[in-house]
Design a protein around this motif. Structure first.
Motif, mmCIF file in Angstrom:
data_model
loop_
_atom_site.group_PDB
_atom_site.id
_atom_site.type_symbol
_atom_site.label_atom_id
_atom_site.label_comp_id
_atom_site.label_asym_id
_atom_site.label_seq_id
_atom_site.Cartn_x
_atom_site.Cartn_y
_atom_site.Cartn_z
ATOM 1 N N PHE A 67 42.481 36.999 24.411
ATOM 2 C CA PHE A 67 42.081 38.407 24.490
ATOM 3 C C PHE A 67 42.132 39.095 23.129
ATOM 4 O O PHE A 67 41.306 39.949 22.840
ATOM 5 N N TYR A 109 45.282 41.645 27.403
ATOM 6 C CA TYR A 109 44.199 42.463 27.945
ATOM 7 C C TYR A 109 44.330 43.925 27.502
ATOM 8 O O TYR A 109 43.337 44.557 27.122
ATOM 9 N N ARG A 154 44.301 45.909 36.069
ATOM 10 C CA ARG A 154 43.529 44.759 35.574
ATOM 11 C C ARG A 154 44.395 43.872 34.679
ATOM 12 O O ARG A 154 44.280 42.651 34.708
ATOM 13 N N PHE A 207 44.936 39.917 35.010
ATOM 14 C CA PHE A 207 44.733 38.943 33.921
ATOM 15 C C PHE A 207 46.032 38.177 33.639
ATOM 16 O O PHE A 207 46.002 36.978 33.352
ATOM 17 N N ARG A 223 37.297 31.445 28.058
ATOM 18 C CA ARG A 223 37.287 32.826 28.533
ATOM 19 C C ARG A 223 36.417 32.952 29.794
ATOM 20 O O ARG A 223 36.694 33.750 30.681
ATOM 21 N N LYS A 224 35.403 32.114 29.871
ATOM 22 C CA LYS A 224 34.533 32.110 31.052
ATOM 23 C C LYS A 224 35.321 31.701 32.313
ATOM 24 O O LYS A 224 35.147 32.287 33.382
ATOM 25 N N GLU A 253 37.400 34.712 33.341
ATOM 26 C CA GLU A 253 36.621 35.752 34.026
ATOM 27 C C GLU A 253 36.284 35.327 35.453
ATOM 28 O O GLU A 253 36.302 36.134 36.384
ATOM 29 N N PHE A 283 39.325 35.834 37.575
ATOM 30 C CA PHE A 283 39.501 37.274 37.793
ATOM 31 C C PHE A 283 38.626 37.714 38.978
ATOM 32 O O PHE A 283 39.079 38.430 39.872
ATOM 33 N N ARG A 284 37.385 37.246 38.989
ATOM 34 C CA ARG A 284 36.487 37.592 40.107
ATOM 35 C C ARG A 284 36.993 36.999 41.421
ATOM 36 O O ARG A 284 36.867 37.621 42.477
#
Lengths: 306, 306
Positions: B39, B244, B264, B268, B290-291, B294, B297-298
């Motif tokens: 981050f 984050y 958030r 994270f 990082r993908k 993410e 996270f979703r």
């Protein structure tokens, strides 16, 4: 959309760090029925002795709970349970269990119950749960609870019963025991292969997880200012869970239930379980309103949203 | 927006039900730095011996971690810890702790570190944490971790340190020990009166709770298919959490931080802690992108939304 609830109606003696009550209304079916009654009409099947108080009868009847299936055994005494909780309330020790009339409980559904679309079987011997399931004529959703005793000593009988269930609610240690898997994701997969396509794993103060087909939903527990008496919280969860689904008229197509409806049902279950802990026994349900329930549902949204 | 990370860099020997590794890179500051580095740029302060592998140095340096504050003691050996986890991995037993050069750790910040806006203090002696805090010139957010040992035996020193912190991350049993309150809501209130206006209580597999001013946020844990090695998961949570906030450039006005940003950050943190458990030691961070972060996270959104 009415729910048939089967299980124990009892008197409990409970001691927690916040106090002690020697005798009060309790039993799984009592808690389930009270919680569910905020959402849907309930038809109770249980047995009591002739020591069952008129005031307790009237309290249940006043909450939209049909008591025509509440058998009263003349000369018998109502199931009595006594227990004491540890300081952190995560453990409890049973001091006394007098089954009394509950020992010969053989649930018979009144004719007026048999067409109910929803069935919630509290924790009783699996063969009795199965017999009730078979008396029902057109359930949309049937399921219930069980415990370590039946999992260990009545495994085959329990497995035969689970085959006919749409949903099962158990706690995390029971899920591990039933499946033989420590990892809850694997445990869930194995348990769902036993019959129920909806599984709720209750984790006490840590909340609950729901598995349905290939999806899951996780809800944290509600952070109470004071846990007065956790007795019945798991049963109230079950009552709120199925109560909400019944109120919504859920009719699974090919076993599928809308994920959003199931998630809301888990939250309403958590809401009802949290209210249950705020006072001794069933006392919170003497004053609780649907408005309180909706407010706590919104609180769940506010402390989980991101 | 860079983060200064202070704590241990170590070699660990770990045995879990999934295997055993005799010697691998570990230490709180290592895990925090790796997680945060996804981050924000990280500036590490720690001490190692001359047995510290060039490959480990290069791995950290390759992850955008400034190592000019990594002191190397000639003739000394790197901190070594060895432990074994229980079958359910909720407990671990320490088999060996060789402090080595860490015993005389007296963190000195390079000049290039002192203007960093964010500071994360890993679990070391509270007086050392305080000395680092005082070397920083203009932090926006400073805080860290502690443990039962300091809470019990260095209470006054710890309390003096906590006064200067904006946030504290500890686990639930430590929160109860520090506050003397079994109820976590009451515990949080007492701890926040000690200094930090943001408190994260970590609950292992059950997730985490955040308290900030009069609000709170609760996140469930991520349901892993396999927990390979939980070592460092709490530190990775801390790294993801502050990483984050630093990436977002959070600058609290009068102590207030946007609730949505904090929520958030907790997610994270949970995401980074969950990835950490998937492989032994820091191995997951050799391939993690990082993908991937993410996407998880979703996933958190999808299994918590209702």
């Amino acid at each position: 959309m009415s729910i048939v609830v089967v299980g124990s109606v009892a008197y409990d003696g409970v001691e927690t760090p916040h106090g002690r009550v020697d005798r009060m209304l309790g039993g799984a079916a009592t808690y389930i029925s009270l919680a569910a009654s905020y959402f849907s009409p309930v038809k109770l099947v249980a047995v009591v002795g002739d020591d069952f108080d008129a005031a307790d009868h009237d309290f249940l009847a006043g909450r939209n709970i049909d008591l025509s299936g509440l058998e009263r055994v003349a000369g018998g005494k109502t199931f009595f349970w006594q227990g004491v909780y540890s300081a952190d309330m995560n453990d409890r020790t049973t001091l006394r269990t007098d089954l009394n009339v509950f020992a010969d409980f053989n649930p018979k559904l009144p004719d007026g119950y048999k067409d109910s679309p929803y069935l919630l079987l509290g924790n009783i011997q699996p063969a009795l749960q199965r017999s009730v399931r078979e008396q029902m004529k057109q359930t949309r959703l049937a399921g219930g609870d069980t415990m370590n005793y039946w999992i260990q000593d009545y495994r085959e009988e329990l497995l035969a019963t689970l085959k006919g269930w749409d949903f099962l609610l158990i706690n995390d240690s029971e899920a591990r025991m039933l499946s033989g898997e420590a990892n809850l994701k694997h445990a869930a997969r194995k348990i769902m292969a036993m019959g129920p396509n909806t599984l709720v794993i209750k984790r006490g103060e840590y909340g609950a997880m729901l598995f349905h087909n290939n999806q899951h939903f996780v809800a944290p527990g509600y952070l109470l200012d004071r846990v007065c008496d956790p007795t019945g919280a798991g049963d109230c969860f079950a009552g709120g869970f199925l109560g909400y689904l019944a109120e919504s008229g859920i009719a699974p197509g090919g076993g599928n239930i809308d994920r959003a409806a199931l998630a809301r049902a888990v939250i309403f279950g958590s809401v009802m379980g949290s209210f249950c802990c705020e006072q001794f026994g069933v006392d919170r349900f003497r004053t609780l309103t649907r408005k309180d329930i909706e407010a706590r549902f919104r609180e769940f949204k506010s402390f989980t949203e991101f």
